[in-house]
Design a protein around this motif. Sequence first.
Motif, PDB file in Angstrom:
ATOM      1  N   SER A 109      22.985 -89.037  10.704  1.00  0.00           N
ATOM      2  CA  SER A 109      23.897 -88.327  11.616  1.00  0.00           C
ATOM      3  C   SER A 109      25.351 -88.473  11.212  1.00  0.00           C
ATOM      4  O   SER A 109      26.178 -87.598  11.521  1.00  0.00           O
ATOM      5  CB  SER A 109      23.703 -88.844  13.046  1.00  0.00           C
ATOM      6  OG  SER A 109      23.948 -90.242  13.108  1.00  0.00           O
ATOM      7  N   ASP A 110      25.699 -89.566  10.517  1.00  0.00           N
ATOM      8  CA  ASP A 110      27.107 -89.777  10.156  1.00  0.00           C
ATOM      9  C   ASP A 110      27.612 -88.717   9.178  1.00  0.00           C
ATOM     10  O   ASP A 110      28.811 -88.389   9.175  1.00  0.00           O
ATOM     11  CB  ASP A 110      27.295 -91.177   9.567  1.00  0.00           C
ATOM     12  CG  ASP A 110      26.351 -91.444   8.400  1.00  0.00           C
ATOM     13  OD1 ASP A 110      25.380 -90.672   8.244  1.00  0.00           O
ATOM     14  OD2 ASP A 110      26.577 -92.412   7.662  1.00  0.00           O
ATOM     15  N   VAL A 111      26.721 -88.162   8.363  1.00  0.00           N
ATOM     16  CA  VAL A 111      27.125 -87.114   7.432  1.00  0.00           C
ATOM     17  C   VAL A 111      27.556 -85.862   8.191  1.00  0.00           C
ATOM     18  O   VAL A 111      28.558 -85.222   7.854  1.00  0.00           O
ATOM     19  CB  VAL A 111      25.971 -86.780   6.469  1.00  0.00           C
ATOM     20  CG1 VAL A 111      26.363 -85.660   5.525  1.00  0.00           C
ATOM     21  CG2 VAL A 111      25.560 -88.011   5.677  1.00  0.00           C
ATOM     22  N   TYR A 112      26.832 -85.530   9.243  1.00  0.00           N
ATOM     23  CA  TYR A 112      27.180 -84.357  10.053  1.00  0.00           C
ATOM     24  C   TYR A 112      28.465 -84.593  10.842  1.00  0.00           C
ATOM     25  O   TYR A 112      29.265 -83.667  11.031  1.00  0.00           O
ATOM     26  CB  TYR A 112      26.031 -84.018  10.996  1.00  0.00           C
ATOM     27  CG  TYR A 112      24.831 -83.440  10.293  1.00  0.00           C
ATOM     28  CD1 TYR A 112      24.738 -82.081  10.026  1.00  0.00           C
ATOM     29  CD2 TYR A 112      23.786 -84.250   9.878  1.00  0.00           C
ATOM     30  CE1 TYR A 112      23.637 -81.536   9.378  1.00  0.00           C
ATOM     31  CE2 TYR A 112      22.675 -83.717   9.224  1.00  0.00           C
ATOM     32  CZ  TYR A 112      22.618 -82.372   8.975  1.00  0.00           C
ATOM     33  OH  TYR A 112      21.536 -81.856   8.317  1.00  0.00           O
ATOM     34  N   GLY A 122      35.949 -80.035   9.471  1.00  0.00           N
ATOM     35  CA  GLY A 122      36.051 -78.633   9.849  1.00  0.00           C
ATOM     36  C   GLY A 122      35.063 -77.715   9.164  1.00  0.00           C
ATOM     37  O   GLY A 122      35.323 -76.514   9.030  1.00  0.00           O
ATOM     38  N   ALA A 123      33.927 -78.245   8.736  1.00  0.00           N
ATOM     39  CA  ALA A 123      32.921 -77.421   8.068  1.00  0.00           C
ATOM     40  C   ALA A 123      32.245 -76.499   9.074  1.00  0.00           C
ATOM     41  O   ALA A 123      31.955 -76.895  10.215  1.00  0.00           O
ATOM     42  CB  ALA A 123      31.882 -78.313   7.394  1.00  0.00           C
ATOM     43  N   SER A 124      31.992 -75.250   8.664  1.00  0.00           N
ATOM     44  CA  SER A 124      31.302 -74.301   9.533  1.00  0.00           C
ATOM     45  C   SER A 124      29.813 -74.605   9.558  1.00  0.00           C
ATOM     46  O   SER A 124      29.320 -75.439   8.800  1.00  0.00           O
ATOM     47  CB  SER A 124      31.531 -72.877   9.025  1.00  0.00           C
ATOM     48  OG  SER A 124      30.972 -72.714   7.738  1.00  0.00           O
ATOM     49  N   ARG A 125      29.091 -73.917  10.441  1.00  0.00           N
ATOM     50  CA  ARG A 125      27.648 -74.140  10.535  1.00  0.00           C
ATOM     51  C   ARG A 125      26.937 -73.739   9.246  1.00  0.00           C
ATOM     52  O   ARG A 125      26.004 -74.422   8.813  1.00  0.00           O
ATOM     53  CB  ARG A 125      27.070 -73.348  11.705  1.00  0.00           C
ATOM     54  CG  ARG A 125      27.484 -73.884  13.067  1.00  0.00           C
ATOM     55  CD  ARG A 125      26.760 -73.156  14.173  1.00  0.00           C
ATOM     56  NE  ARG A 125      27.079 -73.718  15.481  1.00  0.00           N
ATOM     57  CZ  ARG A 125      26.564 -73.295  16.627  1.00  0.00           C
ATOM     58  NH1 ARG A 125      25.694 -72.261  16.609  1.00  0.00           N
ATOM     59  NH2 ARG A 125      26.901 -73.850  17.759  1.00  0.00           N
ATOM     60  N   PHE A 126      27.380 -72.634   8.648  1.00  0.00           N
ATOM     61  CA  PHE A 126      26.758 -72.203   7.397  1.00  0.00           C
ATOM     62  C   PHE A 126      27.038 -73.203   6.283  1.00  0.00           C
ATOM     63  O   PHE A 126      26.144 -73.537   5.488  1.00  0.00           O
ATOM     64  CB  PHE A 126      27.267 -70.820   7.002  1.00  0.00           C
ATOM     65  CG  PHE A 126      26.708 -70.336   5.696  1.00  0.00           C
ATOM     66  CD1 PHE A 126      25.422 -69.821   5.623  1.00  0.00           C
ATOM     67  CD2 PHE A 126      27.475 -70.404   4.529  1.00  0.00           C
ATOM     68  CE1 PHE A 126      24.893 -69.386   4.416  1.00  0.00           C
ATOM     69  CE2 PHE A 126      26.944 -69.970   3.321  1.00  0.00           C
ATOM     70  CZ  PHE A 126      25.663 -69.453   3.266  1.00  0.00           C
TER      71      PHE A 126
END
Length: 311
Positions: free
Chosen positions: A204-207, A214-218
């Motif tokens: 979970s820490d990577v997410y 600020g990474a998008s879902r894609f």
Amino acid sequence: MNGRVARKSSQLGTYTVKSRFSQKMPQYLFIAPAALFVLLFMLYPIAYNIVVSFQDLTLMNLRSGGEFIGLQNYKEMIQTEKFGIALKNTVIYTAACIFFQVIIGYLLAVFLNQDFPFRNFFRSIMLLAWMTPLVITGTLFKWLFDVDHGVINYFLVSLHLIDAPINWLGQQDTALAAVIMTNIWIGIPFNMILILAAMQALPSDVYEAAKVDGASRFQTFWRITLPLLKPALLIILVLGIIYTFKVFDIILIMTGGGPVNATQVLPFYGYELAFVNFDFGASGAVATVILVILICIALIYLYLIKREEAE
């Protein structure tokens, strides 16, 4: 003096070997039942089938044994139009089923990975399709696709999507598609539960770090989820291809290979050669071709796994 020393050394070496063997004897006894089972019910039938594929073995000479004819069964099989149709249908059937099973299974895994009430209940319900015996599932979908009393035609006509009922299983254009849709429904839970288990093992820490950056879902899916799920997806693809490529039950129940070979696949073609035409040599050749194709798929999987580990 040297002779006594040599004899003592020989006796000591023999004693050491016996001692090691006696220590490992319980281990051998534990694996003996499994090894015997694999030998009798897996390796022996495969070897016997390969031997039969090089013989002219039919019902007439089954007791005395068939004559060795080399590659004649394979030559005749390749020259038969029905083999080409069966191979093409098998490839189309496997590719379509695996594609939709993995995509829909992944989407359902993403949904069921969320935290919401009765999540475990919905997970259990999803497994019912996979746990239902194929005989029941095939019979159910045969009724659903029925041209006169099928529920699918009833809803399509009611929604004005079609003008008249479609004979799904009785015409060449739609028979294979109907069987594919049936198998997709069967295989979705298997893919979903494996992908869900792999998702829950992701760190979970990577997410959290990706969210902070600020990474998008894609981007999160393409850069994090997909690479981390790659080993699990490879296993799912290989198992799915092997399981789907050897389809037999659904074809037998729903269409029997028809109409006009529209749903003819390699396993069913081998079955017809053996138990309808009683040409066991030709059937063995078809089964051997299936075995070789699946072995090649397994070798490709092992190669990809080793390359990934090396990277």
